[in-house]
Design an enzyme around this catalytic site. Sequence first.
Site, short mmCIF file in Angstrom:
data_model
loop_
_atom_site.label_atom_id
_atom_site.label_comp_id
_atom_site.label_asym_id
_atom_site.label_seq_id
_atom_site.Cartn_x
_atom_site.Cartn_y
_atom_site.Cartn_z
CG ASN A 126 27.68 -57.31 -11.84
OD1 ASN A 126 28.56 -57.72 -12.59
ND2 ASN A 126 27.96 -56.69 -10.71
NE ARG A 152 32.17 -40.75 -4.05
CZ ARG A 152 33.44 -40.67 -4.41
NH1 ARG A 152 34.20 -41.76 -4.50
NH2 ARG A 152 33.97 -39.51 -4.70
CG ASP A 153 28.75 -49.96 -4.36
OD1 ASP A 153 28.31 -50.56 -5.36
OD2 ASP A 153 28.76 -50.48 -3.22
CG HIS A 194 29.00 -51.83 -10.56
ND1 HIS A 194 29.09 -51.89 -9.19
CD2 HIS A 194 28.00 -52.67 -10.90
CE1 HIS A 194 28.18 -52.73 -8.73
NE2 HIS A 194 27.51 -53.22 -9.75
CG HIS A 234 23.31 -51.11 -10.53
ND1 HIS A 234 22.20 -51.92 -10.36
CD2 HIS A 234 24.36 -51.83 -10.08
CE1 HIS A 234 22.56 -53.06 -9.83
NE2 HIS A 234 23.88 -53.05 -9.66
CB VAL A 258 20.33 -53.58 -6.56
CG1 VAL A 258 19.22 -52.53 -6.61
CG2 VAL A 258 20.96 -53.61 -5.16
P1 DGP Z 1 25.09 -55.50 -8.14
O1 DGP Z 1 25.71 -56.59 -7.32
O2 DGP Z 1 25.72 -55.35 -9.51
O3 DGP Z 1 23.59 -55.63 -8.19
O4 DGP Z 1 25.45 -54.16 -7.38
C1 DGP Z 1 24.69 -53.64 -6.35
C2 DGP Z 1 25.55 -52.65 -5.63
O5 DGP Z 1 24.73 -51.85 -4.82
C3 DGP Z 1 26.59 -53.28 -4.72
O6 DGP Z 1 27.90 -52.97 -5.21
C4 DGP Z 1 26.35 -52.64 -3.37
C5 DGP Z 1 25.45 -51.49 -3.68
N1 DGP Z 1 24.49 -51.20 -2.65
C6 DGP Z 1 23.69 -52.09 -2.00
N2 DGP Z 1 22.91 -51.46 -1.12
C7 DGP Z 1 23.23 -50.13 -1.22
C8 DGP Z 1 22.75 -48.97 -0.55
O7 DGP Z 1 21.86 -48.99 0.32
N3 DGP Z 1 23.32 -47.79 -0.91
C9 DGP Z 1 24.29 -47.71 -1.86
N4 DGP Z 1 24.80 -46.51 -2.12
N5 DGP Z 1 24.76 -48.78 -2.51
C10 DGP Z 1 24.23 -49.98 -2.19
#
Ligand code: DGP
Length: 118
Positions: free
Chosen positions: A91, A33-34, A106, A104, A100
């Site tokens: 992205n 989960r995000d 989404h 990944h 990140v």
């Molecule tokens: P992007 O912006 O496409 O690189 O998406 C990165 C996503 O990662 C963003 O929607 C938030 C998520 N995210 C950031 N930190 C964490 C974390 O510590 N745990 C989880 N589960 N998601 C995270």
Amino acid sequence: MTPTHTDCLFCKIIAGEVPGTIVFQDESIVAFRDVSPQAPLHVLIVPRKHIPSLNDLVPDDDGLVGSMVRLAASLAKEHGYHERGYRTVFNTNGEAGQTVFHIHLHLLAGRRLIWPPG
Ligand code: DGP
């Protein structure tokens, strides 16, 4: 075992060093989960292999990426959104908002998603 990149948040989640709500895992992919969900269902589908961005994909990754996309469809179905609709997004780099640098996919579902995205 897939090497962990010490400075990579998603490698740490995959390794269990940082907590995450995991919804699926197999030998090549982990989905969780995000932490900041943008829809009722917001899952990140992440390869165990550390690949910084789509720009770093090589032909050997084709099967892996295919499996990620098929997993998105499968999770959407499992959560009952396959007919209503869902969105899948990679992205890449700054202007697309990648934060990140471990690829990944989404998976977003459960509300009307506007197009074009912001
Ligand atoms: P992007 O912006 O496409 O690189 O998406 C990165 C996503 O990662 C963003 O929607 C938030 C998520 N995210 C950031 N930190 C964490 C974390 O510590 N745990 C989880 N589960 N998601 C995270």
